[in-house]
Write a protein that holds these residues in place. Structure first.
Motif, mmCIF file in Angstrom:
data_model
loop_
_atom_site.group_PDB
_atom_site.id
_atom_site.type_symbol
_atom_site.label_atom_id
_atom_site.label_comp_id
_atom_site.label_asym_id
_atom_site.label_seq_id
_atom_site.Cartn_x
_atom_site.Cartn_y
_atom_site.Cartn_z
ATOM 1 N N LEU A 297 39.849 49.575 39.481
ATOM 2 C CA LEU A 297 41.388 48.683 40.126
ATOM 3 C C LEU A 297 40.876 47.752 41.643
ATOM 4 O O LEU A 297 41.089 48.237 42.304
ATOM 5 C CB LEU A 297 42.172 48.992 39.936
ATOM 6 C CG LEU A 297 42.866 49.518 38.642
ATOM 7 C CD1 LEU A 297 44.650 50.424 38.317
ATOM 8 C CD2 LEU A 297 43.299 48.213 37.815
ATOM 9 N N VAL A 298 41.000 46.931 41.780
ATOM 10 C CA VAL A 298 40.381 45.950 42.913
ATOM 11 C C VAL A 298 42.100 45.753 43.754
ATOM 12 O O VAL A 298 41.742 45.815 44.700
ATOM 13 C CB VAL A 298 40.050 44.732 42.550
ATOM 14 C CG1 VAL A 298 39.752 43.570 44.091
ATOM 15 C CG2 VAL A 298 38.575 44.894 41.861
ATOM 16 N N GLU A 299 42.989 45.817 42.821
ATOM 17 C CA GLU A 299 44.564 45.614 43.164
ATOM 18 C C GLU A 299 45.295 46.423 42.950
ATOM 19 O O GLU A 299 45.609 45.600 41.267
ATOM 20 C CB GLU A 299 44.628 43.926 44.037
ATOM 21 C CG GLU A 299 45.799 43.352 44.369
ATOM 22 C CD GLU A 299 45.609 42.223 44.797
ATOM 23 O OE1 GLU A 299 46.765 41.263 44.994
ATOM 24 O OE2 GLU A 299 44.875 40.816 43.718
ATOM 25 N N ASP A 300 45.981 46.755 43.386
ATOM 26 C CA ASP A 300 47.053 47.834 42.741
ATOM 27 C C ASP A 300 48.660 48.251 43.315
ATOM 28 O O ASP A 300 48.562 48.189 44.570
ATOM 29 C CB ASP A 300 46.929 49.409 42.192
ATOM 30 C CG ASP A 300 47.684 50.207 41.260
ATOM 31 O OD1 ASP A 300 48.539 49.129 40.523
ATOM 32 O OD2 ASP A 300 47.682 51.108 40.699
ATOM 33 N N PRO A 301 49.667 47.564 43.053
ATOM 34 C CA PRO A 301 49.805 46.829 41.973
ATOM 35 C C PRO A 301 48.985 45.525 41.753
ATOM 36 O O PRO A 301 48.950 44.301 42.783
ATOM 37 C CB PRO A 301 51.721 46.450 41.479
ATOM 38 C CG PRO A 301 52.069 46.454 43.495
ATOM 39 C CD PRO A 301 50.924 47.075 44.016
#
Length: 394
Positions: free
Chosen positions: A371-375
């Motif tokens: 995931l690049v961005e979480d959330p």
């Protein structure tokens, strides 16, 4: 009291990434939680299920005198709802035997593979824009007979209609509602025009089936055709986008569950049902009682706006064991992901098929992806909750 602001806090964009603690607060506050604006929130599974099956609960906004135009059958009550729903379902095949949807299985697999041809190692993709959105859009366009190149047109209309349908407490919705009405009119006109081009020259699509129905008693009027086609086009992709994107996000956050599905891919149908419970694409529905209703000792007066928090019911520990755990092997999973009662989502077989195909095809990629961005950034809509973008590094 804080409980009177629950709906405002749940629908606040700051809560979009994780509204579930607020749903727990809602369930603790009681079976009926009155809000500052005069409406009420229901968060318990058994109470929501009871109200969804209660014939005194209306889906029609005209019950409260809000609108004058006839809504689509999704927002109608029986017997008119049953008549229009039955006519809309006829082209899908006999009741309980969705032949047309089953026949789409190979096509869905083919579209899925086409979309994944550019999924090269080392590439960054957006699961929403590159996969979860184009898959159901392409499928519903094929089913209805809408040219795929017209997608930008109905995408803008769809955005306006979905925004107008959202739950927005303490907001002036005049402009949003006006934009939604305009979009409904323009989109309906576009789809009726497409259908009329096929009158007497039928092809294998739903618009052709509607406009070339030989039995006068079973034909939709032009207004009914417009409303039904608009509903099919929007409902045929909006919720499925969220279901797929939420599914990818959930599996990437839970590598042990992802590994289980990679080892046992036959669990995918049950995993999709669990996703519909754990991270449903539709979080709320509004109903309006046309008579006073007693719910667990509390009277809900007729005409009250009742918000049924389906996503809260799906996490109710009084119904589900370990409700905050995503369990692809969960038995007895009678979730509220597709609603319940007479308004049970009739597009459910297609959504299930698309989600199973999409997530099954993605399993080999997700094990090594990041995931690049979480959330991730979420859509503004609180009712139809899902990531607006889901960047992933392959």
């Amino acid at each position: 009291m804080d409980s009177e602001t629950l709906l405002a806090r749940i629908t606040d964009y700051a809560s979009r990434a994780n509204p579930y603690p607020l749903y727990a607060e809602l369930r603790e506050a009681g079976p009926v939680v009155w809000q500052a604006g005069g409406n009420c929130l229901i968060g318990g599974y058994h109470q929501i299920a009871a109200l969804l099956h209660d014939p005194r609960m209306s889906a029609d906004p005209r019950t409260r005198g809000e609108v004058t135009h006839k809504p689509p059958f999704l927002r109608l009550d029986d017997p008119e709802h049953h008549r229009l729903r039955t006519l809309a379902m006829r082209p899908f095949g006999p009741p309980h035997s969705p032949a047309r949807v089953d026949g789409m299985r190979g096509e869905i697999d083919r579209i899925t593979k086409e979309l994944m041809t550019s999924f090269d190692a080392g590439r960054r993709i957006d699961i929403v824009d590159d996969f979860a959105y184009p898959l159901p859009v392409t499928v519903i366009c094929r089913l209805l007979g809408v040219p795929r190149e017209d997608e930008p047109l109905f995408s803008a209309w769809s955005n306006a209609l979905v925004a107008a349908a959202d739950v927005r407490p303490d907001e002036d919705t005049t402009e949003t509602d006006k934009a939604g009405d305009q979009a409904r009119m323009e989109m309906g006109g576009y789809l009726v025009n497409l259908a009329e081009q096929r009158r007497g020259r039928p092809s294998d699509d739903l618009l052709s089936a509607f406009v070339n129905e030989p039995d006068p008693a079973l034909r939709l009027t032009q207004d009914e055709l417009a409303q039904t086609a608009v509903l099919l086009l929007i409902a045929g992709h909006e919720t499925t986008v969220n279901l797929i994107a939420n599914g990818v996000l959930t599996l990437m956050r839970l590598p042990d569950r992802l590994d289980l599905l990679r080892r046992e891919p036959d669990l995918m149908p049950r995993a999709v049902e669990e996703l519909l419970r754990y991270e449903p694409p539709v979080h709320m529905r509004e109903r309006i009682p046309h008579a006073d209703i007693d719910l667990d000792g509390t009277t809900i007066p007729r005409g009250t706006s009742v918000i049924l928090a389906l996503a809260s019911g799906n996490r109710d520990p009084k119904r589900f064991r370990n409700p905050d755990r995503f369990d692809p092997t969960r038995p007895d999973n009678q979730h509220l992901g597709f609603g319940s009662g007479i308004h049970l989502c009739y597009g459910a077989p297609l959504a299930r098929l698309e989600a199973q195909a999409a997530l099954g095809a993605l399993l080999p990629y997700l094990g090594t992806a990041q995931l690049v961005e979480d959330p991730p950034p979420y859509r503004q809509n609180a009712m139809l909750r899902g990531p607006r973008h889901l960047p992933v590094q392959l």
